[in-house]
Structures are given as structure tokens and as C-alpha cells.
Scaffold this active site. Structure first.
Site, mmCIF file in Angstrom:
data_model
loop_
_atom_site.group_PDB
_atom_site.id
_atom_site.type_symbol
_atom_site.label_atom_id
_atom_site.label_comp_id
_atom_site.label_asym_id
_atom_site.label_seq_id
_atom_site.Cartn_x
_atom_site.Cartn_y
_atom_site.Cartn_z
ATOM 1 N N CYS A 131 -1.323 -10.752 -1.821
ATOM 2 C CA CYS A 131 -0.504 -11.959 -1.763
ATOM 3 C C CYS A 131 0.257 -12.018 -0.436
ATOM 4 O O CYS A 131 -0.353 -12.227 0.607
ATOM 5 C CB CYS A 131 0.401 -12.045 -2.982
ATOM 6 S SG CYS A 131 1.103 -13.693 -3.240
ATOM 7 N N HIS A 185 -3.058 -10.970 -7.767
ATOM 8 C CA HIS A 185 -2.258 -9.750 -7.940
ATOM 9 C C HIS A 185 -2.926 -8.751 -8.887
ATOM 10 O O HIS A 185 -2.757 -8.845 -10.105
ATOM 11 C CB HIS A 185 -0.890 -10.114 -8.521
ATOM 12 C CG HIS A 185 0.040 -10.770 -7.562
ATOM 13 N ND1 HIS A 185 0.965 -10.067 -6.815
ATOM 14 C CD2 HIS A 185 0.199 -12.068 -7.219
ATOM 15 C CE1 HIS A 185 1.657 -10.898 -6.053
ATOM 16 N NE2 HIS A 185 1.207 -12.130 -6.281
ATOM 17 N N GLU A 192 -1.980 -5.688 -9.338
ATOM 18 C CA GLU A 192 -0.948 -4.851 -9.962
ATOM 19 C C GLU A 192 -0.342 -5.521 -11.188
ATOM 20 O O GLU A 192 0.266 -4.845 -12.025
ATOM 21 C CB GLU A 192 0.152 -4.499 -8.936
ATOM 22 C CG GLU A 192 1.198 -5.569 -8.670
ATOM 23 C CD GLU A 192 0.732 -6.713 -7.795
ATOM 24 O OE1 GLU A 192 1.548 -7.614 -7.513
ATOM 25 O OE2 GLU A 192 -0.457 -6.715 -7.384
#
Length: 225
Positions: free
Chosen positions: A85, A202, A204
Site C-alpha cells: 500500500c 494488504h 497482513e
């Protein structure tokens, strides 16, 4: 493997990244950009957020932090580097990868789950998947549209540097599946080496089973030795 998660003023996904990596058994530490890379660094993650409030343009100011010269040198020496990002914006601004990330076609911040098609399965970041496999990851960005000159786009396609493309649940790369207007539905690309990659979604946030699913685990597993 010790991953340095580089924190800039305005980073807000650094703790998420450390926790997600720890869940995979990968040691990670937050590193303030002014302190430089620790000697024991084996991998680098540039996390999401709004470094320097996205002034000038997203990632532009962080890309000029002295630590990014260290990151570029480490990348050239084969160290795994991943930008997510805002980290992708910083990476492209730093010349780690081709292209740029600009204002979404909608001109709005977008936060939603998207489908991605794995374009290459022979990189550290995608070896957990099959080529053509569809995974689901969240996006959260206002400047996520991948843009690149036409001739350079042809070059990265010829060089097989596209890592992920936005697609529908069946893997079809369509305009309606493109959340931000990215050229060629590109969601992630690699640099001169396959060990260097940036992506807007993302991973994560899709690593812990109880929140967001686990489709992102394979991306972060690229840091495993």
C-alpha cells in the site's frame, strides 16, 4: 530471518505487519527510518499508512528519506523487499519498481475486499500459490491506481513482472473487477529481481485466521529463508 518493518511518520500498518509476520514464525522489528537498517536485517517490509500525510503525493517524501538508499542497496544485493500500500507507493517513488500509484478513478478512498489473480507463482511472494489462482485481500487506499507509460507497460509484461491482477471471483480480469482504474488491472509488480515486490492490497490484514482470512499468508511467507 529478521525483517525490518520501516516506520515513517504517518505509517499505521507497521504493528499489523509485525504481528502478522510473528504469526508465521518470522522475526520482525519496527525500525524508525532515521535510525537506518540494523546490521542483522535479512528482509525489509515497507508498510501501509499515510507517510507524511501523503503531502506532495503518496510516498514521495518517505522515498527521499536516507534509509531508502540503504533499502535500494539491500534490494540490489538480493535482500527480499516488500512494499504494501503506502509502502508500494514509496517503493515505486524510490525506483524499486516500475510505474506509479496515483489517485483512484473514483477520486475516493476505497476500503473493501478484492480478488487477485496470481500471475506468477515462481517468486518468493507467490510460491505458496498456483499460477492463475485467485486469492482475496483487502484494499484501503485513495491513491492505488497503477499507472505506467504504454511502452513501459508492454516491457513489464514482456519481462513477466506483473505479480497480481485484480479479477473477479472466477479469475476473469475485467474492467468491473478493477477497483481503482489500474492499468491492466495491475495490483502488484516485481522489480529488477523477483525478491523485490510492491502491491496495493494488504496481505497482513488477511493473515490471522480470526480476522480477514488467511489468503495473505503466502505473500508474507516470501520472507522465510
Amino acid at each position: 530471518m529478521t525483517v525490518a518493518v520501516v516506520q515513517f511518520g504517518g505509517s499505521n500498518c507497521d504493528r499489523d505487519a509485525v504481528q502478522a509476520l510473528a504469526h508465521l514464525g518470522i522475526d520482525a522489528d519496527r525500525v524508525w527510518h532515521e535510525d537506518g537498517l540494523p546490521e542483522e536485517t535479512d528482509g525489509i517490509l515497507l508498510p501501509g499508512g499515510f507517510s507524511y500525510g501523503d503531502y506532495l503525493r503518496a510516498g514521495a517524501m518517505a522515498a527521499r528519506s536516507p534509509i531508502m538508499a540503504e533499502v535500494r542497496e539491500a534490494a540490489e544485493n538480493g535482500m527480499p523487499v516488500l512494499g504494501v500500500c503506502n509502502g508500494a507507493q514509496i517503493g515505486s517513488e524510490s525506483g524499486l519498481t516500475a510505474g506509479a500509484f496515483t489517485t483512484n478513478r473514483s477520486a475516493r478512498f476505497q476500503c473493501e475486499h478484492v480478488h487477485l489473480r496470481v500471475e506468477r507463482a515462481d517468486t518468493p511472494w507467490t510460491r505458496a500459490y498456483e499460477q492463475g489462482e485467485v486469492i482475496s485481500l483487502p484494499i484501503a487506499h485513495g491513491e492505488g491506481r497503477f499507472e505506467i507509460e504504454a511502452d513501459r507497460y508492454e516491457a513489464i509484461q514482456a519481462e513477466d513482472r506483473v505479480l497480481f491482477r485484480y479479477c473477479d471471483a472466477a479469475g476473469n480480469v475485467t474492467e468491473s473487477a478493477n477497483p481503482n482504474g489500474s492499468t491492466g488491472n495491475v495490483a502488484g509488480v516485481i522489480g529488477d529481481r523477483a525478491s523485490v515486490a510492491v502491491l496495493m492490497p494488504h496481505p497482513e490484514r488477511a493473515t490471522l485466521p480470526d480476522i480477514g482470512g488467511t489468503d495473505g499468508q503466502g505473500v508474507l511467507a516470501g520472507f522465510e529463508a
